[in-house]
Design an enzyme around this catalytic site. Structure first.
Site, PDB file in Angstrom:
ATOM      1  N   SER A 272       0.892  -1.332   0.108  1.00 15.46           N
ATOM      2  CA  SER A 272      -0.120   0.025  -0.097  1.00 15.46           C
ATOM      3  C   SER A 272       1.056   1.204   0.148  1.00 15.46           C
ATOM      4  O   SER A 272       1.954   1.303   0.671  1.00 15.46           O
ATOM      5  CB  SER A 272      -0.854   0.199   1.157  1.00 15.46           C
TER       6      SER A 272
ATOM      7  N   TYR B  53      -1.859  -0.062  10.227  1.00 13.37           N
ATOM      8  CA  TYR B  53      -1.954  -0.786   8.955  1.00 13.37           C
ATOM      9  C   TYR B  53      -0.814  -0.275   8.119  1.00 13.37           C
ATOM     10  O   TYR B  53      -0.323  -1.173   7.363  1.00 13.37           O
ATOM     11  CB  TYR B  53      -3.451  -0.395   8.346  1.00 13.37           C
TER      12      TYR B  53
END
Length: 242
Positions: free
Chosen positions: A137, A151
């Site tokens: 990501s 995250y």
């Protein structure tokens, strides 16, 4: 002989788009899903409509036995040539200090431990010319302050996993790369409590819009394909300029 690719989390979002893209490119595809049998059946039907073989396997990638069962099912399609480590979760968006330890554990276990377990199985079964793509990501370098710092930290670990594994497996002719999507229009945002996040974020994305799952799938397909045979240890950013 057609390539055989395992995709984790293949019933929705980026995973489903990748399954369809690879099937169209001639891959047999084995993919895992957690709960949504209807969505998995729809993806499987599209794979088979492309003229290749597919299998949908219910599996929780946190559990080594279920991971092994996924790869055993893929072996029925032929020798394994590719893995797309995609299954992942976020958690409710909010300040770091409000993070629930149970949400932290889920994010670490699914997004990192699951990737490691699947990469282990792949590395044991793959031969020369095979490839792994980890879905990371853009959060890994942006940090996601005020949203999900934990995250982002796990996705930074995914990038490190990619680098180290690429170097370890290179002598065996196995390539390992990652894609780092930015804000993509998938239902992961609804699961985080903000379904309109992609549209709200558009103004701060240099290209002025969120991405689509197919745009990430295209990058994954390239990294698995014959035009990327000298590419390993790379994190390919697909983030609209973020």
């Amino acid at each position: 002989m057609k390539p055989v690719t395992v995709i984790t989390g293949g019933s929705r979002g980026i995973g489903a788009a990748t399954a369809r893209r690879l099937a169209t490119a001639g891959h047999h595809v084995a993919f895992s899903y957690r709960r949504d049998r209807t969505a998995a059946a729809a993806v499987l039907a599209d794979i088979e409509a492309a003229g290749v073989r597919g299998v949908a396997v219910p599996a929780d990638t946190r559990h080594p036995g279920q991971v092994a069962a996924l790869f055993d099912a893929a072996a029925d399609l032929g020798p394994l040539t590719g893995l797309v480590n995609n299954a992942g979760v976020t958690s409710p968006i909010g300040p770091f200090v409000d993070l629930d330890p149970a949400d932290l554990r889920d994010v670490v276990d699914i997004n990192l431990v699951g990737y490691v377990l699947c990469a282990q199985q792949a590395a044991r079964r793959m031969g020369d010319g095979a490839a792994i793509v980890n879905v990371s990501s853009a959060a890994a370098t942006l940090g996601s302050p005020g949203e999900y710092v934990h995250y982002a930290a796990v996705k930074a670990a995914t990038d490190t996993l990619t680098t180290g594994l690429a170097k370890e497996l290179a002598p065996r002719g196995i390539r390992v790369n990652a894609v780092a999507p930015g804000i993509i229009r998938t239902d992961i945002h609804a699961l985080s409590g903000q379904p309109d996040r992609p549209d709200r974020a558009a103004a701060r994305i240099p290209l002025g819009r969120p991405g689509e799952p197919d745009e990430v799938a295209g990058a994954i397909a390239w990294l698995l394909g014959p035009d990327a045979t000298y590419t390993t240890g790379t994190v390919l950013r697909v983030a609209g300029g973020l």
